[in-house]
Scaffold this motif. Structure first.
Motif, PDB file in Angstrom:
ATOM      1  N   HIS A   1       1.042  -1.249  -0.106  1.00 20.22           N
ATOM      2  CA  HIS A   1       0.002  -0.041  -0.065  1.00 20.22           C
ATOM      3  C   HIS A   1       0.901   1.254   0.018  1.00 20.22           C
ATOM      4  N   GLU A   2       1.740   1.146   0.830  1.00 22.31           N
ATOM      5  CA  GLU A   2       2.802   2.283   0.713  1.00 22.31           C
ATOM      6  C   GLU A   2       3.208   2.438  -0.645  1.00 22.31           C
ATOM      7  N   THR A   3       4.031   1.597  -1.300  1.00 27.02           N
ATOM      8  CA  THR A   3       4.348   1.531  -2.484  1.00 27.02           C
ATOM      9  C   THR A   3       3.346   2.146  -3.663  1.00 27.02           C
ATOM     10  N   GLN A   4       1.790   1.921  -3.511  1.00 31.11           N
ATOM     11  CA  GLN A   4       0.968   2.698  -4.138  1.00 31.11           C
ATOM     12  C   GLN A   4       0.852   3.993  -3.952  1.00 31.11           C
ATOM     13  N   ILE A   5       1.068   4.477  -2.630  1.00 29.94           N
ATOM     14  CA  ILE A   5       1.002   5.820  -2.327  1.00 29.94           C
ATOM     15  C   ILE A   5       2.275   6.545  -2.974  1.00 29.94           C
ATOM     16  N   LEU A   6       3.315   5.915  -3.129  1.00 28.96           N
ATOM     17  CA  LEU A   6       4.591   6.632  -3.795  1.00 28.96           C
ATOM     18  C   LEU A   6       4.431   6.496  -5.158  1.00 28.96           C
ATOM     19  N   SER A   7       3.872   5.733  -5.785  1.00 28.51           N
ATOM     20  CA  SER A   7       3.515   5.719  -7.398  1.00 28.51           C
ATOM     21  C   SER A   7       2.829   6.881  -7.620  1.00 28.51           C
ATOM     22  N   GLN A   8       1.590   7.167  -6.613  1.00 27.39           N
ATOM     23  CA  GLN A   8       0.992   8.450  -6.821  1.00 27.39           C
ATOM     24  C   GLN A   8       1.806   9.723  -6.964  1.00 27.39           C
ATOM     25  N   ALA A   9       2.717   9.721  -5.734  1.00 22.68           N
ATOM     26  CA  ALA A   9       3.710  10.784  -5.682  1.00 22.68           C
ATOM     27  C   ALA A   9       4.318  10.995  -6.882  1.00 22.68           C
ATOM     28  N   GLN A  10       4.862   9.896  -7.666  1.00 21.34           N
ATOM     29  CA  GLN A  10       5.716   9.864  -8.832  1.00 21.34           C
ATOM     30  C   GLN A  10       4.769  10.789 -10.057  1.00 21.34           C
ATOM     31  N   THR A  11       3.483  10.400  -9.947  1.00 26.88           N
ATOM     32  CA  THR A  11       2.874  11.086 -11.246  1.00 26.88           C
ATOM     33  C   THR A  11       2.756  12.856 -10.878  1.00 26.88           C
ATOM     34  N   LEU A  12       3.254  13.242  -9.564  1.00 20.36           N
ATOM     35  CA  LEU A  12       3.303  14.664  -9.084  1.00 20.36           C
ATOM     36  C   LEU A  12       4.676  15.272  -9.361  1.00 20.36           C
ATOM     37  N   GLY A  13       5.756  14.455  -9.733  1.00 16.63           N
ATOM     38  CA  GLY A  13       6.935  14.751 -10.328  1.00 16.63           C
ATOM     39  C   GLY A  13       8.096  14.441  -8.958  1.00 16.63           C
ATOM     40  N   VAL A  14       7.703  13.800  -7.993  1.00 10.98           N
ATOM     41  CA  VAL A  14       8.560  13.228  -7.186  1.00 10.98           C
ATOM     42  C   VAL A  14       9.186  12.076  -7.643  1.00 10.98           C
ATOM     43  N   ARG A  15      10.530  12.109  -7.304  1.00  7.43           N
ATOM     44  CA  ARG A  15      11.600  10.928  -7.697  1.00  7.43           C
ATOM     45  C   ARG A  15      11.575  10.093  -6.712  1.00  7.43           C
ATOM     46  N   VAL A  16      11.166   8.714  -6.794  1.00  4.70           N
ATOM     47  CA  VAL A  16      10.984   7.801  -5.927  1.00  4.70           C
ATOM     48  C   VAL A  16      12.162   6.721  -6.127  1.00  4.70           C
ATOM     49  N   LEU A  17      12.980   6.556  -5.294  1.00  7.08           N
ATOM     50  CA  LEU A  17      14.245   5.421  -5.527  1.00  7.08           C
ATOM     51  C   LEU A  17      13.741   4.329  -4.265  1.00  7.08           C
TER      52      LEU A  17
END
Length: 315
Positions: A98-114
């Motif tokens: 579930h946390e990775t799904q939230i982080l995927s949503q953050a990616q759509t806003l331009g946040v780089r997730v590693l």
């Protein structure tokens, strides 16, 4: 350019700074002048589709017992961060997914997730190695006890393990005719409800289970060989293995060059390959370790490679 670097990790209060690779990353980010933001564990959420978290400014110091200072938490959009380091340890359970799904949503806003959240969801650390079967020891993944027993009988000596384990937990070394084989399979397969990985035993484990670290598909020049101690066949540091830093071998480099392009294409920026002899056994993508041990023994800091990449890719 100074970046806002947010980190999703296990509680910072309990990290062992001499061994913790996430802590090495935070030290390197701070040294370069980036602002650190600590994500309160369990605080990721969505507000009308906007990813948020309880964030606190963070300062770190390489001093055991006084290794961090944290500001007050404030719930903020994750878009306050330029980069999010997803460094929670397994298990990859429902909460983690579930946390990775939230982080995927953050990616759509331009946040780089590693590392890339889609890869974290899709790439089981044991199964993904089998995308490169020519590099792996002979392996069978099955719930079928009959098939698993036949595999052991064929290969004589094998390692059996669950797909969701870490740190050497629940790994069994068995031989043809082992009187404990049935109960081991019952325990691991949970009556046929769980998949079990069986791999041909590699005698080269006596020379170490090597952790080869990759940054954007490129191997660091040193690996950490985790060498079994005493009568234990496992080299994992968590179960008492001794870590010995070594230059990577030609075989290590060849494996990294074979796997690296796929990892790069899938956004898996920081990855640890587990190599025994010249065989690939795991591809660790969630929270690979060994930065601190390699730096302590060689002076080479893999976190420097990582932030060279982050700055080049984010600037």
């Amino acid at each position: 350019m100074a970046l806002n670097i947010a980190v999703v990790m296990d509680p910072i209060e309990s990290v062992k700074i001499a061994k913790d690779s996430t802590f090495a990353m935070l030290l390197e980010a701070q040294r370069r002048g980036h602002r650190l933001l600590y994500v309160r564990p369990g605080s990721l959420g969505l507000d009308q589709g906007t990813p948020t978290a309880e964030l606190a400014g963070l300062a770190v110091a390489d001093e055991a017992g006084s290794h961090f200072r944290r500001d007050e938490y404030r719930r903020q959009p994750l878009s306050e961060a330029d980069v999010v380091l997803m460094r929670r340890d397994p298990p990859v359970d429902a909460s983690y997914l579930h946390e990775t799904q939230i982080l995927s949503q953050a990616q759509t806003l331009g946040v780089r997730v590693l590392n890339d959240p889609t890869g974290l969801r899709d790439m089981n650390e044991k199964l993904f190695a089998l995308h490169f079967p020519a590099l792996c020891p002979r392996t069978l993944v099955s719930r079928d006890a009959v098939a698993l027993r036949a595999f052991v009988a064929e290969h004589g000596e094998c390692v059996l393990k669950p797909l969701d384990g870490m740190g050497g937990r629940s790994i069994f070394r068995v031989r043809r005719g082992d009187p404990n084989l049935n109960v081991i399979l019952e325990t691991l397969a949970q009556g046929g409800s769980e998949l079990v990985m069986a791999q041909q035993f590699l005698p080269a484990i006596s020379e170490g289970d090597k952790r080869v670290l990759l940054v954007d598909g490129e191997p660091a020049p040193y690996c950490l060989a985790r060498i079994p101690q005493g009568e234990d066949f496992r080299g994992n540091l968590a179960v008492g293995g001794r870590g010995e830093a070594r230059p990577i071998s030609d075989a290590d480099r060849a494996i990294a060059e074979a796997v690296g392009p796929t990892l790069r294409a899938r956004g898996m920026v920081f990855v640890g390959l587990d190599v025994i002899g010249d065989r690939l056994t795991e591809v660790n993508v969630t929270s690979p370790t060994c930065i601190r041990e390699i730096a302590a023994q060689t002076g080479f800091n893999v976190a420097t490679m990582l932030f060279d990449h982050i700055e080049a890719a984010t600037g």
